[in-house]
Every structure is written in C-alpha cells, then in structure tokens.
Scaffold this motif. Sequence first.
Motif, short mmCIF file in Angstrom:
data_model
loop_
_atom_site.label_atom_id
_atom_site.label_comp_id
_atom_site.label_asym_id
_atom_site.label_seq_id
_atom_site.Cartn_x
_atom_site.Cartn_y
_atom_site.Cartn_z
N ASP A 69 -44.20 -38.84 5.13
CA ASP A 69 -45.12 -37.74 5.41
C ASP A 69 -45.65 -37.85 6.82
OD1 ASP A 69 -46.50 -39.98 4.94
OD2 ASP A 69 -47.77 -39.20 3.36
N VAL A 70 -44.78 -38.33 7.69
CA VAL A 70 -45.15 -38.45 9.09
C VAL A 70 -44.52 -37.33 9.90
CG1 VAL A 70 -44.83 -39.82 11.16
CG2 VAL A 70 -45.44 -40.93 9.01
N SER A 92 -53.55 -32.63 14.29
CA SER A 92 -53.67 -33.77 13.40
C SER A 92 -54.54 -33.44 12.19
CB SER A 92 -54.26 -34.96 14.15
OG SER A 92 -54.46 -36.05 13.29
N SER A 93 -55.67 -32.82 12.45
CA SER A 93 -56.57 -32.46 11.35
C SER A 93 -55.89 -31.48 10.41
CB SER A 93 -57.84 -31.82 11.89
OG SER A 93 -58.51 -32.72 12.73
N ALA A 96 -53.26 -33.16 8.36
CA ALA A 96 -53.87 -34.04 7.38
C ALA A 96 -54.29 -33.24 6.14
CB ALA A 96 -55.08 -34.75 7.98
N ARG A 97 -54.74 -32.04 6.37
CA ARG A 97 -55.15 -31.19 5.26
C ARG A 97 -53.97 -30.89 4.33
NH1 ARG A 97 -57.23 -27.14 8.73
NH2 ARG A 97 -58.47 -28.60 9.95
N THR A 101 -49.20 -36.81 8.17
CA THR A 101 -49.81 -37.64 9.19
C THR A 101 -49.14 -37.41 10.53
OG1 THR A 101 -50.24 -39.33 7.54
CG2 THR A 101 -50.40 -39.97 9.85
N LEU A 102 -49.93 -37.12 11.52
CA LEU A 102 -49.37 -36.89 12.85
C LEU A 102 -49.35 -38.17 13.66
CD1 LEU A 102 -48.39 -34.84 15.02
CD2 LEU A 102 -50.76 -34.79 15.80
N VAL A 103 -48.21 -38.47 14.25
CA VAL A 103 -48.20 -39.52 15.25
C VAL A 103 -47.54 -38.98 16.51
CG1 VAL A 103 -48.12 -41.38 13.56
CG2 VAL A 103 -46.02 -40.58 14.60
N VAL A 104 -48.01 -39.48 17.61
CA VAL A 104 -47.58 -38.96 18.90
C VAL A 104 -46.86 -40.06 19.66
CG1 VAL A 104 -48.37 -37.96 21.04
CG2 VAL A 104 -49.59 -37.48 18.91
#
Lengths: 331, 331
Positions: A69-70, A92-93, A96-97, A101-104
């Motif tokens: 879930d990234v 990101s927010s 998340a909702r 999950t955000l990664v940069v």
Amino acid sequence: MTEPATKRVTSADVARLAGVSRATVSYVLNDTPRQTISAGTRDRVREAAAQLGYAPSAAARTLRTGRSDVVLYLLPDWPIGPEVGLALEALSSALARHGLTLVVHPGNREDRPMTELWKAITPAAVIAYAEFSDAEIAAMRSAGVALVVALSRKRGHGRELAVPQELLGRRQAEHLVRAGHSRLGYAYPDDHRVRFFAEPRLAGVRAACAARRLPTPVGLTVPLDPAAAADAVRRWRATGVTAVCAYNDEVALAVLAGVRLVGLSAPDDLAVIGVDDIPPARLAEPALTTVATDQSVLGAHLAATVVAAMSGRVAPTLPTGVVRVVTRASA
Amino acid sequence: MTEPATKRVTSADVARLAGVSRATVSYVLNDTPRQTISAGTRDRVREAAAQLGYAPSAAARTLRTGRSDVVLYLLPDWPIGPEVGLALEALSSALARHGLTLVVHPGNREDRPMTELWKAITPAAVIAYAEFSDAEIAAMRSAGVALVVALSRKRGHGRELAVPQELLGRRQAEHLVRAGHSRLGYAYPDDHRVRFFAEPRLAGVRAACAARRLPTPVGLTVPLDPAAAADAVRRWRATGVTAVCAYNDEVALAVLAGVRLVGLSAPDDLAVIGVDDIPPARLAEPALTTVATDQSVLGAHLAATVVAAMSGRVAPTLPTGVVRVVTRASA
DNA sequence: GTGAAAGCGCTAACAT
DNA sequence: ATGTTAGCGCTTTCAC
C-alpha cells in the motif's frame, strides 16, 4: 547501545501468548470481514499484541498479498521549491485517508536508472513527472507495480493529473491584460531541466495574447541574478514591453531585482507576475503579484485519481478553481 | 490499457529459460562471493533475466534476508524550504553510493502515529528530526528497524548528525559584531513548531554576545508579514538595536520588508543576516547576507554516519567548514 | 560448478 | 468460532 538486536516479534508469538492460532491473530488484527471472532478472543489477541509490541512484517505481508500500500512519488532532479513540500504533504494526507502510504524519492542527477527502487520498494503505484519509456513501464509492471502515472502533460491524454501548466500562463496573461497591458514579456528560467514546465506555461501566455489579437510575448531567459535580470529588463523596455509573466516566483523576484537595479520601479515601469506564491513573494519590493495553486485540493485530487485507477474505477475530473491570482503590488 | 496485469516474472522463470536452477540464478544476479559459476552460465542467466524483464521481488528478498536497504527519512510537519530538497538530494546520492535507498515521508499534521509506516516499509534505518519515545523505538526495533537516528540536538550525545544549530547563530552574531555592531536583535519565527531549531540558534547568538561581554540580544517574534515586521523593526530601533540575526532567510526577508516599510534602509539603519541562502536571498532589497550550509558535504556525512552505525563501526566526525557566511549587502 | 530443499512471516482457503 | 495448511519469491546451507 550494546543491545543485541532483539528477536523479531511475530504473529506466532502473539498467538502463543493469547492462546490462539496465528490465523486468528491475523483475523483480529486486520479486522478481516466475514470472520466471526468472539469479543473475548479479540481482546486477548489485541492485548497480547500490545504487550509484546507486535508490529507485522511489511515484507511478509506484501509478499503474501502481492500488493503493497505504498505509493512512490519520484521527484525530478531539478531544484524544488516550498510549494512542492506543500503538495506532497497534501497528497500524503489524502492518500492516507485511503489507506495508502506515500513515500518520496529525491531525484538525483547521478543515480543509476531508478531500477534500484523497484528492488527496494514494491510500490502499488508510481507517480512521476516525466513520461516513462515503454521498457521502463514493462520493468515496473513485472516488478509488481500496478499503476504508473506521469504528471507531465500528454497530448490529449484525457484526465488531468496536475494543474495544466498552460492554465498558469493564461491566468498570468489575463491578469496583465485586464490591467491594461498589451505588450507582454515572458521571463524564462535559466535551468534547462525545467523547460517541460516552462514551455507550456509560455504557450498559455501566447494563447491568451493570440486570443485577444495582441502581439506575441517576447521571451527572455532570466538567470536568478540581479545584473543579468537588469539586462533583460532593459531589453524588454526597448521593445516596448510593459509587463512580464515570469516562469515562477523566483524568476519574478529576479526580474523585480533587475527593475530596481536599472533604477525603474514596478509596476509603473514594468509590471511583474509570478507563479507559486512562495513565502518570499509577499516580502518582495514591491510585493509580488502571483498565480497560486491550492495544493491541498490538488493533492486530494491526485490521491483520488490514483485510488480510482487502482480499483479500476473512472478517475474524477480536476475541480475548477484550484488556481487563483493573488493580487499584490507588482502587477 | 485493457491489459490484464501481467503475471509476475520470478526467478523460477529465469531459471527455466536459462536452463539452470533458481539457486544459480540468485548466485549470478547477486554476484554472490565464493561461488564459482562458469562464465557461460552467467551469460545465459543474465540474458534470460534481461529478456524476461526480470526484477526481483523486494518483499521476498527482504523477508528472506531480514534486512532491507531502505533508509526512511521522516520530514517534520512544519513547512520546509528549498534547502531541505538540496539536503535530501545530497543524502540520497551519498546513500546510493553505499547501496542504500533513501525514501522520504512527508510529515503531515493530521496523520495517525507513523505506525502505519513500519507496516508499509521495513526500513533498515530511520532518520527523523524529533526525538523518539522509548516506546516508539521499541516498536520500530520489533518491526525490524535496525537503526534510528534523530537529527535534533541531544544533550552531549557525542557525534553530531547535523550542523549544530548553535553554530548557525554564533556565526551570524560573529559576522555582525565584526562589522561593528554591539547591540543585536534576534528575529524569531512565528511558527511554534520550529522552536526546536530556533531555540538553539538563538542560544548561539546569545553565547557569542556573552563571550564578548555584549548585551543580551533582544528577541522579537517576526511574522512573515511586512506590517508586523515593521512593528518589530520600530521596537528594535527604540531599544538601540543596530543589527538583527534572523531565524532563517524568510524571516530575514520579512525584517527587510519591515525596514523598508518604516522608511529606513539596511544595513545603515538596521543590518540583517539570515540562515540558509535560499535563492530569493540574493534577489532581495538589499541583497541578503546569510549563513549557508554546504548540503552536499552534510548529506555525505549523514550517509556515512548511518552506514557506520549499521555496520557497527564508529561514526565519523562532522567535517569543519560546512557552514560559511555569504556576505552580501544587508549586513 | 550446480541443484534440492528449507524456511523468512504472513494471509486466505478450507477444515473442523 | 477457531485451527490447519499451503504457499507468496527469495536466499542459502548442504549435497552431489
């Protein structure tokens, strides 16, 4: 300090402590639908997990379910401003909702192709600025990446993922024209890596001028240096330009510095409008008029697009009113 | 478009095509030491992998080896400037040189605790600004995170991971004092989230003043707003302050705007010095003098520290000369 | 020089 | 209402 790395706490440990099977632990901790677990058991499991400090293994879960879930966001290799930080935060927010999950990953010039990234992370989706080659997309797919989206404009690609860059330029020009200017200039950034954004913005300015039968804007490259910017200002003045649209606020700030350096003043001698509304904009001399984008609605939109695409649903359309002119003193 | 997600290419597929076992594929592709594989086999394997577009599963590898090569960098929830982008880029490059991959997670106010992150990613190390609680550290360890480093200053914690914030303030003060000022002001940011950085910077200014038996700097909060900044400027003038150290360049820009607004000029009426050297600094009126940090050496240092800590070796010391004063017109 | 086999920790069908 | 079991794809002894 000298602690020998503690043994990993697994779901088996939790199961043992709670006196149930590993499956039950999984059901409880994941709130698996259509599984009926007694309230007592649930509590015991949860308590055991908490007591042991259990945290599921991301790797095992991803391996098993085949999906992580990234969402991976690839930054470009050109310098980014504060507005990108805001955009990422919003995205990101919003993700998340949706349980994502955000990664940069910071873009860096020298890096090998980002192949290394799929090895390290197995994102569900990748968001990037540039268009990918077919080979790259194939590689990602086979690495398990379900979705790849590019932020750059694509000829009639249907849904918009970001604010159309043309729109930014158009808004700038419209503001200037409405203020009575007819001969416009365009302040181009000195960084060639950013042309992908600069081109369409300039095109937007051109389009706005053309639509009003005004002369084509005169484009000049403006380095972030007062002296160099002063040269540009002189050239514009010589051509009869009375107002300039800058690629972004930094370039606009440079133009403003140039205006002061040649002993003129904005907006009377030359009006200036930027893009982004970075914090220094309102602190400039004179305060910079600029086109701002609402990053939080943009972030939410991007998130919705990603989520929709992942679940095969149709993507939402970009809400209107994400960009607006912030009128201050410079134009 | 309508492509039904292709089946994942696994090492078994490669093995089959190359006519070898999966073990051999693994040996070849990982250049496993002390394994003697004939050159012919190596070629066949590599070719098969390329032809199939094979990319190893990150999840499976991490699960098996128990360690990932991802380093997670948690961004704070306060607005970040362009200098952070530079720092991340430098860190990413430096880590890549050690075979590690940097990913960044944008801090967002509203998010639940970052527990979700260990579920999604299993980093080898976590780098963050804030200090972690013991419970959090325990949770991370049990989630498989080998190393946790905090960027914030810790009372006599030995090795420095970032530039000591005090140093930044000290350098500012030294520059001002050297220019003949003796009564200094400090421009505090309006964002309380950033106090962790502002406090030590101010402490550095204080220390520099104390060391020279100069009066304690008079601190004032300066919002990023010309009018508010003008108030502060008036107050400083009334107290006999002739020069101010600002928390960062943005705050310094605000002070400069305030100076202009009250009809004074820098540096004659009030000298100003910032921190960061963001691009707008040299475009300000007057051009802003500031304390700059060399992000690339800092990034390399942080990477070296992480690598050293992960392999149990002793961490290097912070090289000197990472910060320097960029003298321009404002001070 | 190469292959067989044993798991890493988890989830989801299938039993009970 | 809960337990058993079979892998997900990979690395790594240990045999040959």
